[in-house]
Design an enzyme around this catalytic site. Structure first.
Site, PDB file in Angstrom:
ATOM      1  N   PRO A   2       0.824  -1.195   0.000  1.00  0.00           N
ATOM      2  CA  PRO A   2       0.000   0.000   0.000  1.00  0.00           C
ATOM      3  C   PRO A   2       0.869   1.261   0.000  1.00  0.00           C
ATOM      4  CG  PRO A   2      -0.477  -1.454   1.860  1.00  0.00           C
ATOM      5  CD  PRO A   2       0.841  -1.828   1.303  1.00  0.00           C
ATOM      6  N   GLU A   3       0.766   2.020  -1.054  1.00  0.00           N
ATOM      7  CA  GLU A   3       1.373   3.333  -1.118  1.00  0.00           C
ATOM      8  C   GLU A   3       0.208   4.332  -1.112  1.00  0.00           C
ATOM      9  OE1 GLU A   3       4.356   3.616  -4.221  1.00  0.00           O
ATOM     10  OE2 GLU A   3       4.627   1.456  -4.246  1.00  0.00           O
ATOM     11  N   ARG A 102       2.603 -10.211   6.901  1.00  0.00           N
ATOM     12  CA  ARG A 102       4.001 -10.100   7.324  1.00  0.00           C
ATOM     13  C   ARG A 102       4.205  -9.332   8.623  1.00  0.00           C
ATOM     14  NH1 ARG A 102       7.597  -8.670   2.195  1.00  0.00           N
ATOM     15  NH2 ARG A 102       9.223  -8.804   3.744  1.00  0.00           N
ATOM     16  N   ARG A 136      18.803  19.299  -1.568  1.00  0.00           N
ATOM     17  CA  ARG A 136      19.241  17.936  -1.306  1.00  0.00           C
ATOM     18  C   ARG A 136      20.207  17.400  -2.356  1.00  0.00           C
ATOM     19  NH1 ARG A 136      15.657  15.671   2.468  1.00  0.00           N
ATOM     20  NH2 ARG A 136      17.081  13.901   2.404  1.00  0.00           N
TER      21      ARG A 136
END
Length: 258
Positions: A2-3, A102, A136
């Site tokens: 799930p994103e 999991r 960044r």
DNA sequence: TGGAATGTTCGGCT
DNA sequence: AAGCCGAACATTCC
């Protein structure tokens, strides 16, 4: 699994069933599914089901339940109890089951939604996105996966977005020129919105709160297609490791030109 | 058959 | 400080 698009789909499909209902209890069947302390919730009203990054947020009066789905977590309306049911949220009518094979997922409690993560990819302005990238030096793929940079992207959508923007995943963020940043911003919104419209991606066993799989995997251009042909230029798609995550890209369309 | 890989995230180390 | 690495877990696939 799930994103952002999957968490959004789960929150949306859950909403009509649960918003406005009263909570009877929350029961855990696996200790690690509970993250920290959760008070007695009996009698609280469930006001809203929404998403925060990759998490599903159940807003109650006086606090929020934050559901991290991990790799294999799911929330199902009236879900049947099975061997991987880790928690049950019982309502005055019906219940929500939290299943997680999991056990990388968990449910926590907070007075309000914490603000420690980066901005939402669908809410961040192009100006802020540009400014954050300029600071960044990390490789763009790594950065897209960093939830403190942006909240909600995971391995599938990071790869799909970089392909759509024609940007090599190893490009240092601050080396992206203005045109590429603009393209990245636009395709990020486009890919995520189309994925949400398709109900997310079902790679193995993801389903929404009503048990329906998503369809967006049909539209994946590179994820899981290493060795196949690029849909844009026909070259062989590659898979490499970046930050221990498999990364799929087209060496023809995503040039390492920096 | 065993080793590697799988959508995530956290902490520890350099 | 940023980035790499392994760990948490269960299942599937070659």
């Amino acid at each position: 699994m799930p994103e952002l698009p999957e968490a959004e789909t789960i929150a949306r499909t859950l909403a009509p069933h649960v918003e406005g209902r009263l909570i009877r209890s929350i029961r855990f069947f696996a200790p690690r599914a509970r993250r920290g302390m959760i008070p007695d919730l009996e009698g609280r009203r469930l006001l809203r089901s929404r998403r925060h990054g990759k998490q599903v947020v159940l807003e109650l009066d006086g606090g929020v339940l934050m559901v991290k789905l991990g790799m294999t977590g799911s929330l199902r309306w009236r879900g049947p109890a099975g061997p991987y049911t880790r928690a049950l949220l019982e309502l005055d009518e019906g219940w929500i089951s939290f299943d997680d094979v999991r056990q990388f997922g968990s449910i926590g409690w907070a007075p309000e939604c914490p603000r420690s993560l980066g901005p939402d990819p669908l809410e961040v302005s192009e100006e802020e996105f540009r400014a954050r990238l300029a600071l960044r030096s990390a490789r763009i793929k790594t950065l897209l996966l960093d939830q403190h940079f942006l909240r909600g992207l995971g391995n599938i959508y990071a790869d799909e977005i970089l392909f759509a923007a024609a940007i090599h995943p190893l490009t240092p963020a601050r080396r992206l020129d203005a045109e590429r940043v603009g393209r990245l911003y636009q395709v990020m919104r486009d890919v995520l919105e189309r994925a949400i419209a398709a109900g997310g991606s079902s790679i193995s066993d993801y389903v929404d709160a009503d048990g329906r799989p998503g369809n967006f995997q049909q539209f994946h251009q590179v994820y899981g297609r290493a060795g196949g042909n690029c849909p844009r230029c026909g070259r062989t798609l590659r898979r490499i490791l970046i930050a221990q995550r498999s990364t799929h890209f087209c060496p023809g369309c995503q040039k390492q030109n920096y």
